[in-house]
Each structure stands twice: as C-alpha cells, then as structure tokens.
Design an enzyme around this catalytic site. Structure first.
Site, PDB file in Angstrom:
ATOM      1  N   HIS A 186       0.851  -1.086   0.176  1.00 37.85           N
ATOM      2  CA  HIS A 186      -0.217  -0.025  -0.023  1.00 37.85           C
ATOM      3  C   HIS A 186       1.018   1.238  -0.024  1.00 37.85           C
ATOM      4  CE1 HIS A 186      -3.881   2.259   0.645  1.00 37.85           C
ATOM      5  NE2 HIS A 186      -2.877   3.360   1.642  1.00 37.85           N
ATOM      6  N   CYS A 187       0.764   1.837  -0.905  1.00 40.47           N
ATOM      7  CA  CYS A 187       1.741   3.278  -1.076  1.00 40.47           C
ATOM      8  C   CYS A 187       0.985   4.598  -0.621  1.00 40.47           C
ATOM      9  CB  CYS A 187       1.829   3.339  -2.568  1.00 40.47           C
ATOM     10  SG  CYS A 187       3.018   4.986  -2.636  1.00 40.47           S
TER      11      CYS A 187
END
Ligand SMILES: [Zn+2]
Ligand SMILES: [Zn+2]
Length: 411
Positions: A186-187
């Site tokens: 997850h960025c």
C-alpha cells in the site's frame, strides 16, 4: 564568506533531509533497516514517551487517533504533500533558476522543457494514484485467477470482507479494505494499493521522477557553471594571502562563494540529485523484484518462511545433537518465469489480456472458483462448489456463469 564547516553542514542537511524523505516515502515497502526505521518513524514510537510526559494521557490518545487516521486509513495527506513539494520546488525554480536560462551554457529549449517535464510528472502521478490497482470483485474474479496457487505462500482462501475467493498472489489491504490482485504494497504517496493493474504506472512514476530530478540537477549544474565561470569568473579570481602574495581561488573556495551568493540554486540542485538517486535506487530495487518474480509482500512472506524453516531445522539438529547450520533450502518460486516473462506480466497484466489464459490456469488449479468449503455457514448446503463444465474461453467481464463468483462459501 561561508566557512568550510557551514558548507559541509548545508550539504549534510540536504543529504539528511533526502534520506528522511526516502525512508518516509519508501520505507513502508522495504525490508531490513529502512523498513524498521520507517515503522519507527511512522509509528511515532520515537515521540510517544515524550508526548506522554509532556501532554498527559488525553493528548496521547488524540495523537494515537491522529496516527491511526494518518497511517492506517486511506487519506490524501501525502498526495497533498507531493503536490506541495512539486509546486514549491517549481516556484523556487521559476523565481531563482529560470531567469538564468538561457545562458551561454544552457539552450533556451530547457526553459520550455521544464514546463513539459513538470506537467508529465503530475500526469503520471495522477495516473498511478487513480488507476485501478486490481481490486477483486465477484464480477472480475475470473480475470485475476490465471495463476496457480503455489501451496507455499498461497492456498485457496476466502475473503469474508470482500466475499470473494482470494486468487493466488492477492492480499486484502487493511487500509483500503479491499482485496487486490498481485498485491505489492500500500503506497501512502499514491493513497492507493500497488497491485497487478497499476504496478507499471508505479514503476513509471519512480523512473520518471528520478529522471526528472537528474534533469533538474543537470540544469542547475550548468547554471552554476555559468555563474562560476561567466558571471563571477572564479577561474581567474585570486586573493592575497597574509604575505600579500596573490593566490588562485581553489575549487572549494569557489563552491563556498557560490553557496553564499546562490544558496537556493545550489540547494535545489543538490536536493534534486539526492532525491533522484533515492528514487532511482527504489526503482532498481523493484526491477530486482521483477527479475526474481516476486513482490514486496511476497518478499516479507519468503523471509518469514525462511526463518520458520530455519528454526524448525535447527530445533531438529539440536534434538539429534548435530551441528547447527544456518543455510536452509526454501521451495522454488513458481511465479518466477524468467526476466522477460516477469516484465511482460508487469507491463501487460495477465488480467488485461484476452481470456484464453484462463483455461490453462484452471487446469493446473489456478482458477480456484470452486475450492471446497471447510466450514459452511449455517443453512448452506455443505460440499464443493461445482466447477464449470466447459472451460471459460470467453472474454467476459460480468462474471456470469462463474460458479465461484456467486456460490463460493467461506472457509
Ligand atoms: Zn478482501
Ligand atoms: Zn491499500
């Protein structure tokens, strides 16, 4: 004139800020020291003892709630920070550096290029942020079920939250609360997962921004060269020493002079160089992951598996009174199909290809739309969901006729 220690401090601050930004930007998807440092910084572990003493438990709870919202819920904070960083950087560049373009060492084309390059960066940022990462739903499940379970990292499982069987290589993101195919990480900078469908845009984002930073460094280096040689003529400058003898200005003294008179131009150039290398390093790391046929998420899983196997092996060795060894054999990674195939799967994701890849996947256990239920919910008929009689060769997006899409049970 700025002393040598001050020039060193200025460069040190630029490198330090760049390093902290690198840890904040990419530590979430890194293993090892960088990952631990990121967790420590983002988990506010460094601040907790201080805030507890200074503000009391009420403030501590408020800070924890803020940390929860900032770090563990989808939010656009880092997206806004990226936009602010780009806007602020361009504002400084526009005011301090652009008036010095063109010059005898820099063509006027770079003046127009800078607008184009910045617009390109923002466009790729929007593309990477808002493109579907490969969210799995009952309707598109068949598209993401083209790779087999390796029975090492992935077993057939059912996601109770999304109410879909989880295809191999997918993961339920606790921040987005969605199952994502070929989940990488997850960025927070994109406020999105990086998965099968947007991994290519994420890679493009890294590569493009590293080139953007190097390009900016090049422009600043030529501006500084122009200032040093054409404007200030530092190559011909001299000073008088204690004995009154003229001495030529050294390179270090020239750099100090430029730091005093053009500190912003120098700072932008150095900052861009540091960030450029950080981004390029992160892009190279992800290229290495592609070469190995793995993802960031799987890197953690392989690490855990290796530790577990080593502990088991060492326990047995101690029980048998054998010499304890560290080297452990891990099962082969079936998702590593060679560099070119791995790269092709990133650039043209399997889920975006025509559906004829689905039937072979099913034949080797990939399309697990019909795995047995271990604990059927009350009222449901126990037993296996029947597989399709005919292999799915159509390129349908609606999921109609796919038993798992509608009838799969939770395990
Ligand atoms: Zn899920
Ligand atoms: Zn996510």
């Amino acid at each position: 004139m700025l002393g040598v220690p001050n020039a060193v401090v200025a460069v040190g601050v630029a490198v330090g800020v760049g390093f902290l930004l690198y840890v904040l930007m990419f530590g979430a998807s890194s293993t090892g020291v960088i990952g631990k440092l990121h967790d420590w910084m983002c988990g506010c572990y460094c601040l907790r003892p201080i805030t507890r003493r200074l503000c009391g438990p009420k403030c501590q709870r408020a800070l924890q709630r803020a940390e929860d919202v900032c770090c563990y819920r989808p939010n656009p904070l880092l997206q806004l920070f990226y936009v602010a960083l780009m806007a602020g950087g361009f504002y400084l560049f526009y005011n301090k550096s652009l008036p010095l373009v063109p010059n005898p060492r820099l063509h006027i084309i770079h003046r127009y290029n800078s607008y184009l390059v910045m617009s390109g960066g923002l466009f790729i940022f929007v593309l990477a942020s808002f493109c579907d990462p490969g969210v799995i739903t009952a309707a598109n499940l068949h598209r993401f079920s083209r790779v087999p379970y390796d029975k090492v990292l992935y077993e057939p499982r059912f996601c109770r939250t999304c109410q879909v069987p989880r295809p191999a290589r997918s993961k339920h993101c606790v921040i987005c609360n969605k199952c994502v195919a070929r989940f990488d990480h997850h960025c927070p900078w994109l406020n999105s997962c990086v998965g099968e469908r947007n991994y290519r845009w994420f890679m493009l984002f890294l590569l493009y921004h590293s080139i953007l930073c190097f390009y900016s460094s090049y422009i600043h280096a030529r501006i500084i060269e122009h200032l040093a040689l054409d404007v200030h003529r530092l190559d011909q400058a001299h000073y008088y020493d204690e004995t009154g003898t003229p001495q030529a200005v050294t390179v270090l003294q020239g750099v100090q002079y430029l730091f005093v008179h053009h500190n912003m131009t120098m700072a932008i150039g150095i900052f861009c160089l540091v960030i450029g290398f950080a981004l390029w390093g992160f892009w190279a790391y992800h290229m290495y992951l592609i070469w190995c046929g793995t993802t960031t998420n799987e890197t953690f899983k392989w690490g855990d598996l290796k530790d577990e196997l080593r502990h088991r092996m060492q326990r047995k060795q101690i029980e048998r009174g054998e010499k304890v060894t560290k080297k452990v054999e891990v099962p082969a990674n079936i998702y590593n199909q060679g560099l070119l195939t791995n790269l092709a799967e990133v650039l043209v994701p399997l889920s975006s290809r025509r559906a004829n890849g689905f039937a072979p996947a099913r034949s080797i256990g990939g399309a697990m739309l019909c795995f047995p239920c271990r604990a059927p919910p009350p009222g449901d008929t126990p037993g296996e969901v029947e597989p399709d009689a005919e292999p799915d060769e159509t390129d349908s997006d609606d999921g109609a006729g796919l038993p798992g899409a509608k009838h799969a049970h939770a395990d």
